[in-house]
Scaffold this motif. Structure first.
Motif, PDB file in Angstrom:
ATOM      1  N   PHE A 197      19.874  41.584  52.516  1.00 50.44           N
ATOM      2  CA  PHE A 197      20.529  40.286  52.622  1.00 50.44           C
ATOM      3  C   PHE A 197      20.722  39.693  51.230  1.00 50.44           C
ATOM      4  CE2 PHE A 197      20.840  35.729  53.468  1.00 50.44           C
ATOM      5  CZ  PHE A 197      21.823  35.728  54.435  1.00 50.44           C
ATOM      6  N   GLY A 198      19.794  39.992  50.324  1.00 51.80           N
ATOM      7  CA  GLY A 198      19.915  39.526  48.951  1.00 51.80           C
ATOM      8  C   GLY A 198      21.167  40.055  48.268  1.00 51.80           C
ATOM      9  N   ALA A 199      21.567  41.265  48.594  1.00 50.37           N
ATOM     10  CA  ALA A 199      22.785  41.840  48.020  1.00 50.37           C
ATOM     11  C   ALA A 199      24.016  41.079  48.520  1.00 50.37           C
ATOM     12  CB  ALA A 199      22.888  43.317  48.367  1.00 50.37           C
ATOM     13  N   LEU A 200      24.013  40.697  49.778  1.00 53.72           N
ATOM     14  CA  LEU A 200      25.115  39.900  50.312  1.00 53.72           C
ATOM     15  C   LEU A 200      25.114  38.524  49.660  1.00 53.72           C
ATOM     16  CD1 LEU A 200      27.489  39.564  52.255  1.00 53.72           C
ATOM     17  CD2 LEU A 200      25.834  38.915  54.022  1.00 53.72           C
ATOM     18  N   ARG A 201      23.943  37.945  49.474  1.00 58.34           N
ATOM     19  CA  ARG A 201      23.814  36.644  48.798  1.00 58.34           C
ATOM     20  C   ARG A 201      24.364  36.738  47.373  1.00 58.34           C
ATOM     21  NH1 ARG A 201      23.740  31.618  49.763  1.00 58.34           N
ATOM     22  NH2 ARG A 201      22.251  31.864  51.407  1.00 58.34           N
ATOM     23  N   ALA A 202      24.048  37.820  46.670  1.00 56.47           N
ATOM     24  CA  ALA A 202      24.543  38.009  45.306  1.00 56.47           C
ATOM     25  C   ALA A 202      26.070  38.102  45.289  1.00 56.47           C
ATOM     26  CB  ALA A 202      23.914  39.250  44.680  1.00 56.47           C
ATOM     27  N   LEU A 203      26.647  38.798  46.265  1.00 60.04           N
ATOM     28  CA  LEU A 203      28.106  38.864  46.366  1.00 60.04           C
ATOM     29  C   LEU A 203      28.671  37.464  46.541  1.00 60.04           C
ATOM     30  CD1 LEU A 203      30.881  40.270  46.742  1.00 60.04           C
ATOM     31  CD2 LEU A 203      30.321  40.373  49.174  1.00 60.04           C
ATOM     32  N   PHE A 204      28.105  36.707  47.466  1.00 60.00           N
ATOM     33  CA  PHE A 204      28.569  35.344  47.715  1.00 60.00           C
ATOM     34  C   PHE A 204      28.519  34.504  46.442  1.00 60.00           C
ATOM     35  CE2 PHE A 204      27.617  30.910  48.965  1.00 60.00           C
ATOM     36  CZ  PHE A 204      28.807  30.617  49.601  1.00 60.00           C
ATOM     37  N   GLU A 205      27.427  34.584  45.725  1.00 55.88           N
ATOM     38  CA  GLU A 205      27.262  33.799  44.499  1.00 55.88           C
ATOM     39  C   GLU A 205      28.277  34.203  43.432  1.00 55.88           C
ATOM     40  OE1 GLU A 205      25.405  31.130  44.258  1.00 55.88           O
ATOM     41  OE2 GLU A 205      24.533  31.419  46.238  1.00 55.88           O
ATOM     42  N   SER A 206      28.706  35.457  43.439  1.00 62.74           N
ATOM     43  CA  SER A 206      29.650  35.932  42.422  1.00 62.74           C
ATOM     44  C   SER A 206      31.098  35.531  42.711  1.00 62.74           C
ATOM     45  CB  SER A 206      29.563  37.456  42.287  1.00 62.74           C
ATOM     46  OG  SER A 206      30.188  38.102  43.386  1.00 62.74           O
ATOM     47  N   LEU A 207      31.368  35.090  43.925  1.00 61.20           N
ATOM     48  CA  LEU A 207      32.733  34.744  44.304  1.00 61.20           C
ATOM     49  C   LEU A 207      33.116  33.364  43.778  1.00 61.20           C
ATOM     50  CD1 LEU A 207      32.603  36.008  47.989  1.00 61.20           C
ATOM     51  CD2 LEU A 207      33.834  37.074  46.079  1.00 61.20           C
ATOM     52  N   PRO A 208      34.409  33.137  43.528  1.00 60.53           N
ATOM     53  CA  PRO A 208      34.854  31.812  43.089  1.00 60.53           C
ATOM     54  C   PRO A 208      34.697  30.775  44.198  1.00 60.53           C
ATOM     55  CG  PRO A 208      36.734  33.252  43.465  1.00 60.53           C
ATOM     56  CD  PRO A 208      35.504  34.097  43.638  1.00 60.53           C
ATOM     57  N   ALA A 209      34.902  29.508  43.862  1.00 64.34           N
ATOM     58  CA  ALA A 209      34.734  28.408  44.817  1.00 64.34           C
ATOM     59  C   ALA A 209      35.626  28.576  46.044  1.00 64.34           C
ATOM     60  CB  ALA A 209      35.015  27.071  44.142  1.00 64.34           C
ATOM     61  N   GLU A 210      36.840  29.063  45.858  1.00 67.43           N
ATOM     62  CA  GLU A 210      37.723  29.393  46.975  1.00 67.43           C
ATOM     63  C   GLU A 210      38.082  30.855  46.839  1.00 67.43           C
ATOM     64  OE1 GLU A 210      42.072  28.288  48.761  1.00 67.43           O
ATOM     65  OE2 GLU A 210      40.877  26.629  47.974  1.00 67.43           O
ATOM     66  N   PHE A 211      37.969  31.592  47.927  1.00 68.75           N
ATOM     67  CA  PHE A 211      38.177  33.030  47.845  1.00 68.75           C
ATOM     68  C   PHE A 211      38.771  33.572  49.128  1.00 68.75           C
ATOM     69  CE2 PHE A 211      33.943  32.263  49.454  1.00 68.75           C
ATOM     70  CZ  PHE A 211      33.804  33.174  50.485  1.00 68.75           C
ATOM     71  N   GLY A 212      39.404  34.718  48.981  1.00 66.40           N
ATOM     72  CA  GLY A 212      39.939  35.470  50.108  1.00 66.40           C
ATOM     73  C   GLY A 212      39.435  36.894  50.012  1.00 66.40           C
ATOM     74  N   ALA A 213      40.183  37.799  50.595  1.00 66.74           N
ATOM     75  CA  ALA A 213      39.755  39.198  50.629  1.00 66.74           C
ATOM     76  C   ALA A 213      39.846  39.882  49.269  1.00 66.74           C
ATOM     77  CB  ALA A 213      40.583  39.964  51.656  1.00 66.74           C
ATOM     78  N   GLU A 214      40.773  39.451  48.427  1.00 68.53           N
ATOM     79  CA  GLU A 214      40.968  40.145  47.156  1.00 68.53           C
ATOM     80  C   GLU A 214      39.725  40.133  46.261  1.00 68.53           C
ATOM     81  OE1 GLU A 214      43.698  39.663  43.253  1.00 68.53           O
ATOM     82  OE2 GLU A 214      44.737  39.605  45.180  1.00 68.53           O
ATOM     83  N   PRO A 215      39.093  38.976  46.003  1.00 73.77           N
ATOM     84  CA  PRO A 215      37.900  39.026  45.162  1.00 73.77           C
ATOM     85  C   PRO A 215      36.741  39.809  45.789  1.00 73.77           C
ATOM     86  CG  PRO A 215      38.486  36.734  45.632  1.00 73.77           C
ATOM     87  CD  PRO A 215      39.469  37.619  46.327  1.00 73.77           C
ATOM     88  N   VAL A 216      36.667  39.812  47.114  1.00 73.67           N
ATOM     89  CA  VAL A 216      35.649  40.624  47.788  1.00 73.67           C
ATOM     90  C   VAL A 216      35.929  42.097  47.518  1.00 73.67           C
ATOM     91  CG1 VAL A 216      34.684  41.266  50.029  1.00 73.67           C
ATOM     92  CG2 VAL A 216      35.195  38.871  49.539  1.00 73.67           C
ATOM     93  N   GLY A 217      37.194  42.481  47.561  1.00 72.34           N
ATOM     94  CA  GLY A 217      37.592  43.855  47.263  1.00 72.34           C
ATOM     95  C   GLY A 217      37.301  44.244  45.830  1.00 72.34           C
ATOM     96  N   ASN A 218      37.352  43.281  44.927  1.00 75.30           N
ATOM     97  CA  ASN A 218      37.024  43.554  43.527  1.00 75.30           C
ATOM     98  C   ASN A 218      35.568  43.968  43.363  1.00 75.30           C
ATOM     99  OD1 ASN A 218      39.623  42.903  42.797  1.00 75.30           O
ATOM    100  ND2 ASN A 218      39.116  40.829  42.140  1.00 75.30           N
ATOM    101  N   GLU A 219      34.750  43.674  44.356  1.00 78.41           N
ATOM    102  CA  GLU A 219      33.333  44.035  44.326  1.00 78.41           C
ATOM    103  C   GLU A 219      33.086  45.407  44.953  1.00 78.41           C
ATOM    104  OE1 GLU A 219      31.042  42.239  42.712  1.00 78.41           O
ATOM    105  OE2 GLU A 219      32.644  40.851  42.162  1.00 78.41           O
ATOM    106  N   GLY A 220      34.152  46.142  45.258  1.00 79.95           N
ATOM    107  CA  GLY A 220      34.018  47.503  45.756  1.00 79.95           C
ATOM    108  C   GLY A 220      34.080  47.651  47.266  1.00 79.95           C
TER     109      GLY A 220
END
Length: 64
Positions: A5-28
């Motif tokens: 769950f910490g890995a998902l939390r880290a992904l969330f923290e790395s995303l910009p204030a407003e986000f869509g699928a593209e920045p999530v895809g940038n994380e692999g």
């Protein structure tokens, strides 16, 4: 998809204030999983964000 769950939390923290699928895809994360992650983050009570648009799918962190 995530080791913890910490890995998902880290992904969330790395995303910009407003986000869509593209920045999530940038994380692999690929294909339709990107959209599932955006929706999951917006709907899970542990993440302070919500959907702001369905088409295109976009979420926004609260307080940002």
């Amino acid at each position: 998809m995530f080791d913890s769950f910490g890995a998902l939390r880290a992904l969330f923290e790395s995303l910009p204030a407003e986000f869509g699928a593209e920045p999530v895809g940038n994380e692999g994360i690929t294909d339709s999983r990107r959209h599932l992650i955006v929706r999951h983050l917006a709907e899970h009570p542990a993440f302070d964000c919500g959907l702001v648009s369905e088409q295109p799918l976009r979420a926004e962190k609260a307080g940002d």
